[in-house]
Design an enzyme around this catalytic site. Structure first.
Site, PDB file in Angstrom:
ATOM      1  CE1 TYR A   1     -20.814 -26.505 -27.911  1.00 33.03           C
ATOM      2  CE2 TYR A   1     -20.030 -28.502 -28.555  1.00 33.03           C
ATOM      3  CZ  TYR A   1     -20.803 -27.834 -28.045  1.00 33.03           C
ATOM      4  OH  TYR A   1     -21.811 -28.495 -27.053  1.00 33.03           O
TER       5      TYR A   1
ATOM      6  CG  HIS B   1     -26.652 -26.098 -28.272  1.00 33.78           C
ATOM      7  ND1 HIS B   1     -25.642 -25.530 -28.817  1.00 33.78           N
ATOM      8  CD2 HIS B   1     -26.291 -26.562 -27.152  1.00 33.78           C
ATOM      9  CE1 HIS B   1     -24.496 -25.766 -28.079  1.00 33.78           C
ATOM     10  NE2 HIS B   1     -25.120 -26.406 -27.156  1.00 33.78           N
TER      11      HIS B   1
ATOM     12  NE  ARG C   1     -20.485 -26.530 -17.617  1.00 37.31           N
ATOM     13  CZ  ARG C   1     -20.701 -26.217 -18.901  1.00 37.31           C
ATOM     14  NH1 ARG C   1     -19.770 -25.663 -19.781  1.00 37.31           N
ATOM     15  NH2 ARG C   1     -21.785 -26.180 -19.481  1.00 37.31           N
ATOM     16  N   GLY C   2     -14.971 -30.959 -15.476  1.00 34.25           N
ATOM     17  CA  GLY C   2     -13.554 -31.234 -14.993  1.00 34.25           C
ATOM     18  C   GLY C   2     -13.422 -30.918 -13.574  1.00 34.25           C
TER      19      GLY C   2
HETATM   20  N1  LIG Z   1     -25.545 -29.432 -24.931  1.00 34.04           N
HETATM   21  C1  LIG Z   1     -25.025 -28.408 -24.251  1.00 34.04           C
HETATM   22  O1  LIG Z   1     -25.595 -27.529 -23.765  1.00 34.04           O
HETATM   23  C2  LIG Z   1     -23.524 -28.845 -23.777  1.00 34.04           C
HETATM   24  C3  LIG Z   1     -22.908 -27.997 -22.853  1.00 34.04           C
HETATM   25  C4  LIG Z   1     -21.600 -28.380 -22.700  1.00 34.04           C
HETATM   26  C5  LIG Z   1     -21.184 -29.362 -23.220  1.00 34.04           C
HETATM   27  N2  LIG Z   1     -21.845 -30.030 -24.100  1.00 34.04           N
HETATM   28  C6  LIG Z   1     -20.922 -31.228 -24.767  1.00 34.04           C
HETATM   29  O2  LIG Z   1     -20.356 -32.040 -23.961  1.00 34.04           O
HETATM   30  C7  LIG Z   1     -19.343 -32.351 -23.928  1.00 34.04           C
HETATM   31  C8  LIG Z   1     -18.579 -32.636 -22.432  1.00 34.04           C
HETATM   32  O3  LIG Z   1     -18.883 -31.507 -21.557  1.00 34.04           O
HETATM   33  P1  LIG Z   1     -17.722 -30.856 -20.992  1.00 34.04           P
HETATM   34  O4  LIG Z   1     -16.756 -30.816 -21.961  1.00 34.04           O
HETATM   35  O5  LIG Z   1     -18.228 -29.476 -20.922  1.00 34.04           O
HETATM   36  O6  LIG Z   1     -17.441 -31.204 -19.668  1.00 34.04           O
HETATM   37  P2  LIG Z   1     -16.865 -32.662 -19.009  1.00 34.04           P
HETATM   38  O7  LIG Z   1     -16.840 -33.741 -20.041  1.00 34.04           O
HETATM   39  O8  LIG Z   1     -17.448 -32.781 -17.968  1.00 34.04           O
HETATM   40  O9  LIG Z   1     -15.267 -32.073 -18.473  1.00 34.04           O
HETATM   41  C9  LIG Z   1     -14.554 -31.826 -19.413  1.00 34.04           C
HETATM   42  C10 LIG Z   1     -13.146 -31.219 -18.940  1.00 34.04           C
HETATM   43  O10 LIG Z   1     -12.635 -32.156 -17.982  1.00 34.04           O
HETATM   44  C11 LIG Z   1     -11.410 -32.420 -18.475  1.00 34.04           C
HETATM   45  N3  LIG Z   1     -10.971 -33.910 -18.562  1.00 34.04           N
HETATM   46  C12 LIG Z   1     -11.661 -34.759 -19.259  1.00 34.04           C
HETATM   47  N4  LIG Z   1     -11.219 -36.027 -18.716  1.00 34.04           N
HETATM   48  C13 LIG Z   1     -10.353 -35.795 -17.648  1.00 34.04           C
HETATM   49  C14 LIG Z   1      -9.507 -36.632 -16.760  1.00 34.04           C
HETATM   50  N5  LIG Z   1      -9.826 -38.217 -17.168  1.00 34.04           N
HETATM   51  N6  LIG Z   1      -8.939 -36.319 -15.837  1.00 34.04           N
HETATM   52  C15 LIG Z   1      -8.977 -34.775 -15.549  1.00 34.04           C
HETATM   53  N7  LIG Z   1      -9.661 -33.946 -16.453  1.00 34.04           N
HETATM   54  C16 LIG Z   1     -10.250 -34.536 -17.369  1.00 34.04           C
HETATM   55  C17 LIG Z   1     -11.100 -31.923 -19.797  1.00 34.04           C
HETATM   56  O11 LIG Z   1      -9.767 -31.330 -19.991  1.00 34.04           O
HETATM   57  P3  LIG Z   1      -8.865 -31.691 -21.223  1.00 34.04           P
HETATM   58  O12 LIG Z   1      -9.540 -31.433 -22.587  1.00 34.04           O
HETATM   59  O13 LIG Z   1      -7.691 -30.812 -20.963  1.00 34.04           O
HETATM   60  O14 LIG Z   1      -8.721 -33.233 -20.989  1.00 34.04           O
HETATM   61  C18 LIG Z   1     -12.123 -30.522 -19.767  1.00 34.04           C
HETATM   62  O15 LIG Z   1     -11.403 -29.517 -19.089  1.00 34.04           O
HETATM   63  C19 LIG Z   1     -18.552 -31.227 -24.629  1.00 34.04           C
HETATM   64  O16 LIG Z   1     -17.305 -31.385 -25.188  1.00 34.04           O
HETATM   65  C20 LIG Z   1     -19.635 -30.617 -25.378  1.00 34.04           C
HETATM   66  O17 LIG Z   1     -19.647 -31.757 -26.657  1.00 34.04           O
HETATM   67  C21 LIG Z   1     -22.982 -30.012 -24.444  1.00 34.04           C
END
Ligand SMILES: NC(=O)c1ccc[n+]([C@@H]2O[C@H](COP(=O)([O-])OP(=O)(O)OC[C@H]3O[C@@H](n4cnc5c(N)ncnc54)[C@H](OP(=O)(O)O)[C@@H]3O)[C@@H](O)[C@H]2O)c1
Length: 337
Positions: free
Chosen positions: A61, A130, A213-214
């Site tokens: 990241y 990962h 992802r939002g």
């Molecule tokens: N193992 C893997 O392959 C893998 C892949 C992807 C992600 N991950 C991990 O999983 C975590 C979470 O996944 P993700 O970040 O991809 O997706 P997510 O949690 O589904 O969504 C994150 C997105 O939603 C927004 N958001 C969060 N809370 C919100 C709310 N209450 N209202 C409106 N928008 C909101 C965030 O924007 P803001 O930041 O602007 O609030 C961001 O753009 C990552 O941070 C990472 O640590 C792991």
């Protein structure tokens, strides 16, 4: 100490006790548009104060930036933070789009040392593979990870985007505390094999991208609205006709949110928590946010109970989603199932 408002759950039989919702830190460094370091760091503190203890990062990241960013926070709160990071996706400074998958023991040994150095800590609480490189025997990779536990560099092991069969094979080599894969109202392929295997083995499930992802929050309708370098522009379900069709699938979430006086994000998170009961396993979703306001909103969802009727409204959604989760599914568990 964990905040009483957020229940706790254990990662695997011998893993750490964590707040039942963690925080994904990825977006604080890369992938989802402009970042704000001050607000990101304030969000880490707010999360801990709210009872969130599992903080999720990875070496890839921001090509190390994310580990460096959260390092001081982790060190300042080392006895309360459960630190999870990952190896296996190699990047190249001269080619930002490059993603090499590495599972060989020599690579694992050098990756852990690099992560420990960037984080400025002596030990990682949960160390995930990962992505899986099927060319390397799994027992060799997990064996190398187990050596890191014996060396005191890592406390517990995790795997991301593995199949049920891979999880069983790995768990026979060394106990696996957690599997982290995408799981949301929009992404349920994990329920085919890896979720039942995790339930069977007593491995905790850490759903990533639980807010799609939002997209599930309704905050964007198409990735074309997002910054030019936002990774969601490359993901098939967020662009073009797929995005338009998938936007229509948010209607049941919107109806529930309106009726209950909550947000779409809260409905989406409550759904993930409640799938734990259906499958009989521990689930600790890690929604990602860089903002304190959203942290509070998301944390509140951990104790929101959806009714059977509401769950039934959400049941068909994933089956109707247009487009894959990634441009290529080859390096997800789906590609090997
Ligand atoms: N193992 C893997 O392959 C893998 C892949 C992807 C992600 N991950 C991990 O999983 C975590 C979470 O996944 P993700 O970040 O991809 O997706 P997510 O949690 O589904 O969504 C994150 C997105 O939603 C927004 N958001 C969060 N809370 C919100 C709310 N209450 N209202 C409106 N928008 C909101 C965030 O924007 P803001 O930041 O602007 O609030 C961001 O753009 C990552 O941070 C990472 O640590 C792991």
């Amino acid at each position: 100490m964990t905040h009483p408002a957020l229940p706790t759950a254990r990662l695997g039989a011998e893993g750490p006790l964590v707040g039942v919702q963690g925080l994904g830190c990825m977006g604080m460094s890369e992938f989802y548009g402009p970042t704000d370091t001050t607000e990101s760091l304030a969000t880490l503190d707010a999360a801990l104060a709210a009872g969130v203890t599992l903080f999720d990062t990875a070496d890839m990241y921001g090509s190390g930036h994310n580990e460096e960013l959260i390092g001081p926070f982790v060190r300042a709160n080392r006895d309360r933070v459960v630190l999870a990071t990952k190896f296996a996706i190699e990047r190249r400074a001269e080619d930002p789009g490059h993603r090499g998958i590495r599972n060989d023991p020599a690579y694992i040994r050098s990756a852990v040392d690099a992560s420990l150095r960037r984080l400025g800590v002596d030990v990682i609480d949960v160390y995930y593979m990962h992505r899986r490189d099927a060319a390397v025997p799994l027992a060799e990779s997990v064996g190398a990870m187990a050596e890191l536990v014996r060396a005191g560099k890592v406390r517990h092991l995790g795997l991301s985007e593995v199949t049920g069969a891979e999880l069983r094979e790995a768990h026979a080599v060394h106990p696996i505390a957690a599997v982290q894969s995408e799981w949301s109202v929009f992404a349920r392929d994990v329920e085919r094999s890896v979720v039942p295997a995790a339930a069977d083995l007593g491995v905790a499930f850490v759903p990533y991208s639980p807010l799609g992802r939002g997209f599930l929050t309704g905050s964007f309708q198409s990735a074309e609205q997002l910054a030019a370098d936002d990774v969601r522009r490359t993901q098939p379900r967020f662009t073009g006709d797929n995005a338009a069709a998938n936007g229509g699938l948010l209607e049941p979430l919107r109806r529930i949110a309106t009726a209950r006086g909550v947000t779409l994000a809260q409905v989406a998170l409550a759904w993930v928590h409640q799938r734990a009961q259906v499958h009989g396993l521990t689930v600790v979703p890690i929604p990602g946010t860089r903002k304190r306001s959203r942290l509070a909103e998301n944390t509140a969802a951990a104790t929101l109970e959806l009714t059977g009727e509401e769950l039934a409204l959400l049941e068909p959604v994933a089956g109707e989603v247009a487009g894959d989760r990634y441009p290529s599914m080859a390096f997800t568990q789906v590609g090997r199932e």
